[in-house]
Design an enzyme around this catalytic site. Structure first.
Site, PDB file in Angstrom:
ATOM      1  N   ARG A 398      33.849   6.225  59.546  1.00 54.68           N
ATOM      2  CA  ARG A 398      33.622   7.582  60.061  1.00 54.68           C
ATOM      3  C   ARG A 398      32.420   7.610  60.996  1.00 54.68           C
ATOM      4  O   ARG A 398      32.460   8.224  62.069  1.00 54.68           O
ATOM      5  CB  ARG A 398      33.434   8.606  58.933  1.00 54.68           C
ATOM      6  CG  ARG A 398      33.409  10.049  59.499  1.00 54.68           C
ATOM      7  CD  ARG A 398      33.187  11.122  58.447  1.00 54.68           C
ATOM      8  NE  ARG A 398      33.374  12.462  58.983  1.00 54.68           N
ATOM      9  CZ  ARG A 398      32.452  13.165  59.619  1.00 54.68           C
ATOM     10  NH1 ARG A 398      31.241  12.670  59.820  1.00 54.68           N
ATOM     11  NH2 ARG A 398      32.722  14.382  60.084  1.00 54.68           N
ATOM     12  N   CYS A 399      31.349   6.916  60.620  1.00 58.88           N
ATOM     13  CA  CYS A 399      30.149   6.900  61.478  1.00 58.88           C
ATOM     14  C   CYS A 399      30.423   6.243  62.827  1.00 58.88           C
ATOM     15  O   CYS A 399      29.786   6.571  63.821  1.00 58.88           O
ATOM     16  CB  CYS A 399      29.018   6.098  60.852  1.00 58.88           C
ATOM     17  SG  CYS A 399      28.742   6.353  59.133  1.00 58.88           S
TER      18      CYS A 399
END
Ligand SMILES: NC(=[NH2+])NCCC[C@H](N)C(=O)O
Length: 409
Positions: A398-399
């Protein structure tokens, strides 16, 4: 049909377009002395980090996602020489140089590079020895003697999630917390203003980077077309949350912001390191954010009269999610199965940091096999990517991704 410039109304809608940044020379400009300040816990081995990142990008492409690279978008935004020069001046200023001999040398050196080479060089960092300077300033000779760099590298730039976030049809372009990352959001500001894909599209900016209080994209979760969750964390302050909420309430369809309080530490720097949405009614949760009664502090912001904001307090995460998302039940999947050793180990390597590419379908790191197995047991389709080097920067799928277009649910 042409795609909208920005359109994200959930964390889980089929992912159409995403911005990534392939790790490059900036990773090799981390040293043991600068590691901590640069927010790394180790120095990744670049060729493997790149192979892992390419693998990640390919998994996304194989599932119908268009992958754009941040540094290429930035270079395409700078083709007008005046814009290129203005960008460089601002970047140099934010790197600590706005006049004098070193500024001039840096300016000439960088401006003479192609747009792409200049962008990549700024991200990689500029060494003192690159400039062959005959004269150094007192600062470079005495004060900053031990630092081989004039312009520090930006190794966190492969975490494209954080400098900016897509919310609805607009963006938040973030004033970030630590000096190591603050310059990163300048790229997105220029991309949105000048890259041909976005230029003239009037993309609303819900909050720009010219603020004192800070907010980062890892804390900004789009739960639906009118509900956001924002982490109240090491990286995102209460006043930034109120500020963006006020603007969204006035100018968009968003009418509910859940400010979720999490511990302020490096392992759990952002909400998305401990909590992500993976399906209509399923979420990953790191057990350490909940107290013994499975509670945590949640402040619900909604529009009040005359532009004011109403705030109510709750501590029952499951019920709050049920209510705001109109679900009859909510399945919270604990990182590492909630085991006292596995949970913190896998959370440290971003076991909770899933990237949903469709409802119930996620990309995760292979090393978090206990968490991945649990997701599968709960019916989630899991695509694992290799993670031995990428994870050393303390960020997961996600990052490493900034979705800019998702299909509506
Ligand atoms: N959205 C995220 N969780 N991003 C992780 C960023 C990690 C990065 N080293 C930092 O400390 O800023």
């Amino acid at each position: 049909m042409t795609e909208p410039a920005i359109h994200v109304t959930s964390e889980i809608g089929p992912l159409k377009t995403v911005i990534l940044k392939r790790p490059q020379a900036e990773i090799e400009n981390i040293t043991p002395d600068t590691m901590e300040q640069l927010l790394f816990d180790d120095i990744p081995y670049l060729p493997i980090a790149q192979a892992e990142h390419d693998d990640f990008a390919q998994v996304l492409r194989d599932h119908g996602t268009k992958v754009l690279y941040m540094n290429e978008l930035a270079a395409q935004a700078l083709t007008d020489p005046q814009i290129k020069a203005a960008f460089l001046r601002q970047m140099l200023q934010e790197s600590g140089f706005n006049k004098g001999i070193v500024y001039e040398q840096l300016y000439d050196y960088l401006l003479n590079l192609s747009e792409q080479a200049m962008v990549d060089k700024l991200i990689a960092g500029v060494r003192k020895k690159e400039l062959n300077m005959e004269k150094l300033t007192l600062r470079d000779l005495a004060e900053d003697r031990a630092n081989p760099f004039l312009i520090n590298p930006m190794p966190n730039s492969y975490f494209t999630r954080d400098p900016a976030a897509a919310i609805g049809d607009g963006l938040s372009i973030n004033h970030m917390t630590f000096a190591a990352r603050q310059r990163e959001s300048l790229f997105m500001q220029y991309i949105i203003q000048y890259n041909p894909r976005f230029k003239g599209q009037n993309v609303p900016v819900w909050r720009d980077r010219n603020h004192q209080s800070h907010i980062e994209g890892g804390d900004e979760l789009v739960l639906s077309d009118h509900v956001l969750a924002i982490g109240l964390s090491q990286r995102t302050t209460a006043s930034a949350i109120e500020d963006i909420a006020g603007n969204l309430f006035k100018n968009s369809a968003y009418d509910t912001v859940l400010a979720i309080s999490i511990p302020h530490n490096h392992a759990m720097m952002h909400l998305d390191t401990v909590f992500t949405m993976i399906n209509y009614d399923q979420f990953t949760v790191h057990p350490a954010i909940l107290n013994d009664n499975a509670q945590l502090d949640i402040y619900i912001l909604t529009p009040g009269v005359n532009g004011t904001i109403n705030i109510s307090y709750r501590n029952d995460l499951k019920n709050v999610l049920k209510e705001v998302l109109h679900q009859s039940s909510i399945d919270l999947l604990p990182t590492g199965g909630g085991d006292a050793v596995v949970a913190p180990r896998e959370q440290w390597n971003d076991g909770s940091n899933t990237l949903a590419i469709a409802p119930g379908e996620v990309v995760t790191y292979d090393r978090n096999y206990v968490s991945n197995e649990l997701l599968r047991q709960h019916g989630i389709i899991v695509h694992e990517v290799r993670s031995s080097e990428l994870s050393r920067g303390r960020g997961g799928p996600r990052c490493m991704s900034m979705p800019i277009v998702r299909d509506d649910l």
